[in-house]
Design an enzyme around this catalytic site. Structure first.
Site, PDB file in Angstrom:
ATOM      1  N   ARG A  63       0.637  -1.763  -0.235  1.00  0.00           N
ATOM      2  CA  ARG A  63       0.105  -0.238   0.454  1.00  0.00           C
ATOM      3  C   ARG A  63       0.728   1.335  -0.235  1.00  0.00           C
ATOM      4  NH1 ARG A  63      -5.397  -0.469   4.223  1.00  0.00           N
ATOM      5  NH2 ARG A  63      -3.493  -0.987   5.722  1.00  0.00           N
ATOM      6  N   ASP A  64       2.663   1.040  -0.253  1.00  0.00           N
ATOM      7  CA  ASP A  64       2.908   2.344  -0.617  1.00  0.00           C
ATOM      8  C   ASP A  64       4.188   2.617  -1.563  1.00  0.00           C
ATOM      9  OD1 ASP A  64       3.484   5.663   0.460  1.00  0.00           O
ATOM     10  OD2 ASP A  64       4.665   5.227   2.490  1.00  0.00           O
ATOM     11  N   ILE A  65       4.534   1.285  -2.317  1.00  0.00           N
ATOM     12  CA  ILE A  65       5.116   0.623  -3.041  1.00  0.00           C
ATOM     13  C   ILE A  65       5.465   2.423  -3.692  1.00  0.00           C
ATOM     14  CG2 ILE A  65       6.178   0.306  -4.925  1.00  0.00           C
ATOM     15  CD1 ILE A  65       3.850  -2.211  -4.253  1.00  0.00           C
ATOM     16  N   ASN A 117      10.742   3.352  -1.240  1.00  0.00           N
ATOM     17  CA  ASN A 117      10.501   1.619  -0.444  1.00  0.00           C
ATOM     18  C   ASN A 117      11.046   1.519  -1.143  1.00  0.00           C
ATOM     19  OD1 ASN A 117       9.544   3.353   1.722  1.00  0.00           O
ATOM     20  ND2 ASN A 117       7.333   3.204   1.288  1.00  0.00           N
TER      21      ASN A 117
END
Length: 283
Positions: A135-137, A141
């Site tokens: 949910r935060d690619i 990251n």
């Protein structure tokens, strides 16, 4: 870049105890000696020790996010997903392997390095097979190791692990980063976390090739997004249109172009799954 929101709280039962046989686990604060900050986010900071550059220490202001990350990483074991080595809940820190430099810095510097983006697909396949969504690619990251050319996915604080009773489209909390977030994240209705990861992966693929982002935000307030809505409604090529907006011709390899088109599909129901992406790459 703007963080939308954080994930839901994790119960203390989801935390994973440290292994007493691991010297890092018995004294993780030993890695805190002679450290310096090398990165920071909305809630966390990353430090590296001058005594041991093979590991980094992550501290977090949000205990629930730290517990979530440890719980998630304990479920995953893949060469392209960062490994957690120890957890110190008292100091709100985890010890992680040092995977390398931020891919954001690599792309921002327009470095021509021989990284293999299929490594990320393999990492997401592993996650999704275990019912974990990141949910935060984003580039920030993902870390790149110059000596080995390895890519690793990091920062699982906003991830979600589906249980057997949950439907794929049950998520409601807005999480992630505007530039990479899928359009359905901004709607006031449940969304499919697996399809959200695919959109973000498509943004990463496009940015690594084009050296700019396809959208500032996947909403009608962004003129590029409005244009792509029209383009996709007439079955035209998304990548070509994103280049044409700046008067440029898209010189991507046709297969890469097709791959990104599959990922940056505004209609989440028509967006490819990670299994379909993996199958397309292998074909």
């Amino acid at each position: 870049m703007h963080i939308i929101d954080t994930g839901t709280n994790m119960h203390t039962s989801d935390t994973v105890p440290m292994n007493d046989e691991d010297p890092c686990a018995t004294n993780p604060s030993a890695h805190f000696e002679n450290y310096e900050e090398i990165a920071h986010g909305a809630y966390s900071r990353i430090y590296i020790s001058s005594k041991d550059a093979s590991v980094v220490i992550k501290t977090c202001d949000r205990e629930d996010l730290l517990h979530r990350e440890v719980a998630i990483l304990s479920r995953l074991e893949h060469p392209n997903i960062i490994k957690h080595l120890a957890f110190d809940p008292t100091r709100r820190c985890i010890v992680l392997e040092n995977g390398g430099v931020s891919m954001y810095d690599v792309v921002l510097g327009k470095e021509r390095v021989p990284y293999d983006m299929t490594q990320l697909v393999s990492a997401v396949v592993h996650m999704h097979e275990r019912k974990v969504v990141h949910r935060d690619i984003k580039l920030e990251n993902i870390v790149y190791n110059h000596p080995t050319n390895a890519l690793k996915l990091i920062d699982f604080g906003l991830s979600h692990a589906y249980n057997d009773a949950e439907d794929e489209g049950c998520l409601t909390r807005r999480v992630g980063t505007h530039t990479y977030a899928a359009p359905e994240i901004f709607h006031d209705r449940p969304y499919n976390g697996f399809k959200v990861d695919i959109w973000s992966l498509g943004v990463v693929f496009f940015a690594c090739y084009a050296y700019y982002f396809p959208f500032n935000i996947a909403r009608e307030t962004d003129y590029r997004f409005r244009n792509i809505q029209k383009v996709q409604s007439t079955k035209q090529c998304t990548c070509d249109a994103l280049y044409n907006m700046y008067g440029n011709r898209c010189l991507m390899h046709p297969r890469l172009k097709c791959l990104i088109n599959k990922m940056l599909c505004i209609d989440a129901r028509s967006r490819a799954s990670i299994g379909e992406i993996d199958e397309y790459i292998r074909s």
